[in-house]
Write an enzyme that holds these catalytic residues in place. Structure first.
Site, mmCIF file in Angstrom:
data_model
loop_
_atom_site.group_PDB
_atom_site.id
_atom_site.type_symbol
_atom_site.label_atom_id
_atom_site.label_comp_id
_atom_site.label_asym_id
_atom_site.label_seq_id
_atom_site.Cartn_x
_atom_site.Cartn_y
_atom_site.Cartn_z
ATOM 1 N N LYS A 51 13.406 25.930 70.938
ATOM 2 C CA LYS A 51 13.082 27.363 70.897
ATOM 3 C C LYS A 51 12.865 27.829 69.463
ATOM 4 O O LYS A 51 11.901 28.523 69.163
ATOM 5 C CB LYS A 51 14.242 28.154 71.530
ATOM 6 C CG LYS A 51 14.218 29.644 71.193
ATOM 7 C CD LYS A 51 15.414 30.398 71.752
ATOM 8 C CE LYS A 51 16.658 30.369 70.915
ATOM 9 N NZ LYS A 51 16.769 31.376 69.868
ATOM 10 N N ASN A 52 13.788 27.469 68.574
ATOM 11 C CA ASN A 52 13.727 28.021 67.213
ATOM 12 C C ASN A 52 12.627 27.407 66.363
ATOM 13 O O ASN A 52 12.342 27.897 65.269
ATOM 14 C CB ASN A 52 15.095 27.897 66.523
ATOM 15 C CG ASN A 52 16.100 28.868 67.130
ATOM 16 O OD1 ASN A 52 15.723 29.754 67.899
ATOM 17 N ND2 ASN A 52 17.371 28.699 66.794
ATOM 18 N N CYS A 71 22.705 42.620 65.693
ATOM 19 C CA CYS A 71 22.912 42.012 67.002
ATOM 20 C C CYS A 71 24.354 41.585 67.101
ATOM 21 O O CYS A 71 25.129 41.759 66.165
ATOM 22 C CB CYS A 71 21.949 40.863 67.246
ATOM 23 S SG CYS A 71 22.362 39.392 66.352
ATOM 24 N N ARG A 108 22.696 41.000 60.311
ATOM 25 C CA ARG A 108 21.418 40.294 60.206
ATOM 26 C C ARG A 108 20.298 41.136 59.583
ATOM 27 O O ARG A 108 19.300 41.466 60.232
ATOM 28 C CB ARG A 108 21.007 39.744 61.570
ATOM 29 C CG ARG A 108 22.054 38.808 62.124
ATOM 30 C CD ARG A 108 21.643 38.194 63.420
ATOM 31 N NE ARG A 108 20.689 37.110 63.289
ATOM 32 C CZ ARG A 108 20.137 36.484 64.325
ATOM 33 N NH1 ARG A 108 20.437 36.840 65.535
ATOM 34 N NH2 ARG A 108 19.274 35.511 64.136
ATOM 35 N N ASP A 159 24.791 27.358 65.024
ATOM 36 C CA ASP A 159 24.399 27.441 66.436
ATOM 37 C C ASP A 159 25.158 26.443 67.326
ATOM 38 O O ASP A 159 24.982 26.450 68.548
ATOM 39 C CB ASP A 159 22.887 27.217 66.595
ATOM 40 C CG ASP A 159 22.093 28.414 66.104
ATOM 41 O OD1 ASP A 159 22.696 29.470 65.847
ATOM 42 O OD2 ASP A 159 20.860 28.279 65.961
ATOM 43 N N ARG A 169 17.788 32.833 77.452
ATOM 44 C CA ARG A 169 16.959 32.975 76.248
ATOM 45 C C ARG A 169 16.770 31.630 75.548
ATOM 46 O O ARG A 169 15.782 31.441 74.850
ATOM 47 C CB ARG A 169 17.610 33.953 75.273
ATOM 48 C CG ARG A 169 17.620 35.373 75.768
ATOM 49 C CD ARG A 169 18.158 36.296 74.719
ATOM 50 N NE ARG A 169 17.346 36.218 73.500
ATOM 51 C CZ ARG A 169 17.519 36.986 72.440
ATOM 52 N NH1 ARG A 169 18.473 37.892 72.434
ATOM 53 N NH2 ARG A 169 16.763 36.857 71.387
HETATM 54 C C1 EPZ Z 1 17.869 31.480 62.645
HETATM 55 O O1 EPZ Z 1 18.129 32.884 62.572
HETATM 56 C C2 EPZ Z 1 18.037 31.097 64.087
HETATM 57 N N1 EPZ Z 1 17.085 31.839 64.891
HETATM 58 C C3 EPZ Z 1 19.467 31.380 64.535
HETATM 59 O O2 EPZ Z 1 19.615 30.894 65.848
HETATM 60 C C4 EPZ Z 1 20.436 30.610 63.616
HETATM 61 O O3 EPZ Z 1 21.762 30.947 63.957
HETATM 62 C C5 EPZ Z 1 20.174 30.980 62.152
HETATM 63 O O4 EPZ Z 1 18.773 30.746 61.827
HETATM 64 C C6 EPZ Z 1 21.003 30.184 61.166
HETATM 65 O O5 EPZ Z 1 20.768 28.813 61.337
HETATM 66 C C7 EPZ Z 1 15.825 31.430 64.984
HETATM 67 O O6 EPZ Z 1 15.419 30.435 64.400
HETATM 68 C C8 EPZ Z 1 14.918 32.221 65.853
HETATM 69 P P1 EPZ Z 1 18.976 33.298 58.741
HETATM 70 P P2 EPZ Z 1 17.726 33.705 61.269
HETATM 71 O O7 EPZ Z 1 17.918 34.189 58.198
HETATM 72 O O8 EPZ Z 1 16.493 33.130 60.696
HETATM 73 C C9 EPZ Z 1 21.485 36.480 56.217
HETATM 74 C C10 EPZ Z 1 20.232 31.018 68.118
HETATM 75 O O9 EPZ Z 1 21.348 31.105 68.702
HETATM 76 N N2 EPZ Z 1 20.200 37.109 55.898
HETATM 77 O O10 EPZ Z 1 18.982 31.861 58.307
HETATM 78 O O11 EPZ Z 1 17.748 35.137 61.631
HETATM 79 C C11 EPZ Z 1 21.837 36.591 57.692
HETATM 80 O O12 EPZ Z 1 22.417 37.825 58.008
HETATM 81 C C12 EPZ Z 1 19.939 31.851 66.901
HETATM 82 O O13 EPZ Z 1 19.316 30.287 68.526
HETATM 83 C C13 EPZ Z 1 20.171 38.154 54.999
HETATM 84 O O14 EPZ Z 1 21.209 38.573 54.450
HETATM 85 O O15 EPZ Z 1 18.981 33.370 60.330
HETATM 86 C C14 EPZ Z 1 22.776 35.420 57.856
HETATM 87 O O16 EPZ Z 1 24.060 35.770 57.409
HETATM 88 C C15 EPZ Z 1 21.007 32.842 66.607
HETATM 89 N N3 EPZ Z 1 18.968 38.762 54.711
HETATM 90 C C16 EPZ Z 1 22.195 34.357 56.902
HETATM 91 O O17 EPZ Z 1 21.380 35.095 55.976
HETATM 92 C C17 EPZ Z 1 17.807 38.329 55.273
HETATM 93 O O18 EPZ Z 1 16.749 38.899 54.976
HETATM 94 C C18 EPZ Z 1 21.334 33.290 57.549
HETATM 95 O O19 EPZ Z 1 20.395 33.933 58.420
HETATM 96 C C19 EPZ Z 1 17.836 37.253 56.176
HETATM 97 C C20 EPZ Z 1 19.054 36.659 56.473
#
Ligand code: EPZ
Length: 429
Positions: free
Chosen positions: A22-23, A125, A130, A315, A407
């Protein structure tokens, strides 16, 4: 609304086919916005999030078909063709974005191609706040003007994006994807440092390269992109879902069973595999997939701290925590990525788990037996952890709000039933 009912205590044995990730699929689908030719993706999983992304892209003017059949909502076919001949709308409305945070991935490609994009802010969420600040500061580095007003992000680059050096202040999977998509069509060279290295990013890079993008450093934290004027169509097979594979590996471990995960790649889950081995579980590459077994060995307690790839994936944290609830000894689970990703803990406690939460740390003391109970899913991976606990528990567990599961896990109950679980989807009365 449906719920999942599990009668625990069955040992899992057999073969589980792992689907497309999915991701990886979501950013790959967004890549179709970069070209007026068809992007053909195979190994597409049948999941609610894929339908949501298809609907969003359709709204931007992308023609989506599955196995040659027009339409963008149906769950038929594995081969998805996406053609963005013309972008008919540069706005991603709140109503679609609020359903799935990954919708923000249309921002980079649309502003790169059209010079303007308006995307609803995704909002928080269940697992944390996030924010999308890194997506936005990266686009600014590439020359976009960004305004955030009335809940919408408006990005403008009327003369096109231009290459730049951008150091990610924090490792972000989504921001790395959004900015890679944008930089592919920027003028000149972009150097990203401290980029995310998840296999899904490598999959995206490989697809973009097949579309004519020029990217060096694939798989490393430094990605160099030479912008090109246009990208062309391509065919790409989506990588197997490493989180689905890790979840079923833990399902085998918690039931003391033996399963083969067909089509899965061990090199994508090495950090999780290393911890699983310490629990007494055998996990190795076999027949082009992964072999997992914990027959006749005790389940031992092991500590885990989540980290960006190649570290232990956030995850899989909820599923590993569920596994540890019946291990011999105490385990310390530390969540470093999301601030509120222990929503499964109170539900597991209702099943008899002994877990103490201290901020971002959970201390899990293994109990001899979990007991089935009605529980509530709060997010995708938390739902999976409740299913794992239900497989090991004595008696009946009913997991409610399983739309979260749908999902990200395709036909979970069917796949588990085929390897011996007593599990069914029933209508919640
Ligand atoms: C991806 O989310 C995945 N989703 C998530 O999977 C996964 O948990 C996550 O990466 C971490 O591996 C998809 O790929 C669709 P991040 P993403 O940006 O890209 C902070 C699942 O269950 N951050 O790597 O949204 C954020 O808050 C889902 O399949 C900022 O501060 O995660 C977090 O603490 C849930 N500012 C950290 O960085 C930003 O602009 C990592 O988030 C962006 C992120």
């Amino acid at each position: 609304m449906d719920k999942i009912r599990i009668r625990g205590g069955q040992t899992l044995n057999g073969v589980i086919r792992i689907g497309g990730a999915k991701n990886a699929a979501l950013p790959l689908m967004a890549a179709s916005l970069l070209s007026d030719e068809a992007l053909v993706l195979s190994n597409v999983p049948h999941l609610a999030d894929i339908t949501t992304m298809a609907n969003l892209l359709g709204q931007h003017g992308v023609l989506v078909s599955l196995d040659g059949q027009a339409g963008n909502g149906g769950h038929v076919g594995r081969v998805m063709s996406l053609t963005a001949g013309k972008i008919t709308s540069t706005t991603a409305p709140y109503d679609l974005v609020r359903r799935m945070r990954a919708s923000v991935l249309v921002l980079g490609p649309i502003v790169a191609r059209e010079g303007v994009a308006t995307v609803s802010l995704p909002g928080g969420c269940a697992i944390g706040t996030r924010p999308v600040d890194i997506h936005l500061s990266g686009l600014e580095a590439l020359g976009a003007e960004i305004e955030v007003e009335a809940g919408y992000i408006r990005a403008r680059a009327p003369k096109g994006l231009r290459g730049a050096r951008y150091v990610f202040p924090k490792v972000s999977v989504g921001a790395t994807e959004n900015l890679l998509l944008a930089a592919s069509l920027a003028k000149g060279e972009t150097i990203f440092e401290n980029a995310a290295r998840e296999p899904e990013i490598t999959d995206l890079c490989e697809c973009l390269i097949a579309m004519g993008a020029k990217i060096d450093g694939v798989g490393t934290a430094t990605l160099t992109v030479q912008g090109v004027d246009r990208l062309h169509g391509a065919e790409h097979s989506i990588m197997p879902d490493r989180i689905e594979a890790g979840t079923y590996a833990m399902a085998a471990a918690i039931t003391g069973g033996t399963v083969e995960l067909e089509g899965a790649r061990l090199d994508h889950i090495e950090a999780a595999a290393a911890q699983l081995r310490k629990t007494g579980t055998t996990i190795e590459s076999r027949n082009g997939g992964i072999f997992v077994s914990r027959a006749n060995t005790d389940l031992l307690a092991v500590d885990v701290a989540t980290d960006p790839y190649p570290g232990f994936p956030t995850d899989l944290q909820a599923q590993f925590l569920a596994l540890m609830t019946t291990a011999k000894g105490a385990s310390v689970i530390t969540e470093t990525i999301f601030e509120n990703r222990f929503m499964h803990v109170p539900e597991l406690q209702r099943m008899g788990a002994d877990v103490t939460l201290q901020g971002s740390v959970a201390i899990v003391r293994g109990v001899d037996q979990l007991n089935g109970a009605p529980v509530m899913a709060s997010d995708l991976r938390a739902s999976a952890s409740l299913v794992l606990a239900g497989l090991a528990a004595e008696g009946v567990t009913e997991v409610r709000r399983i739309y979260h599961l749908d999902r990200g896990y395709e036909r979970l109950e069917e796949k588990l039933r085929l390897v011996g679980a007593d599990i069914e989807r029933v209508e919640d009365s």
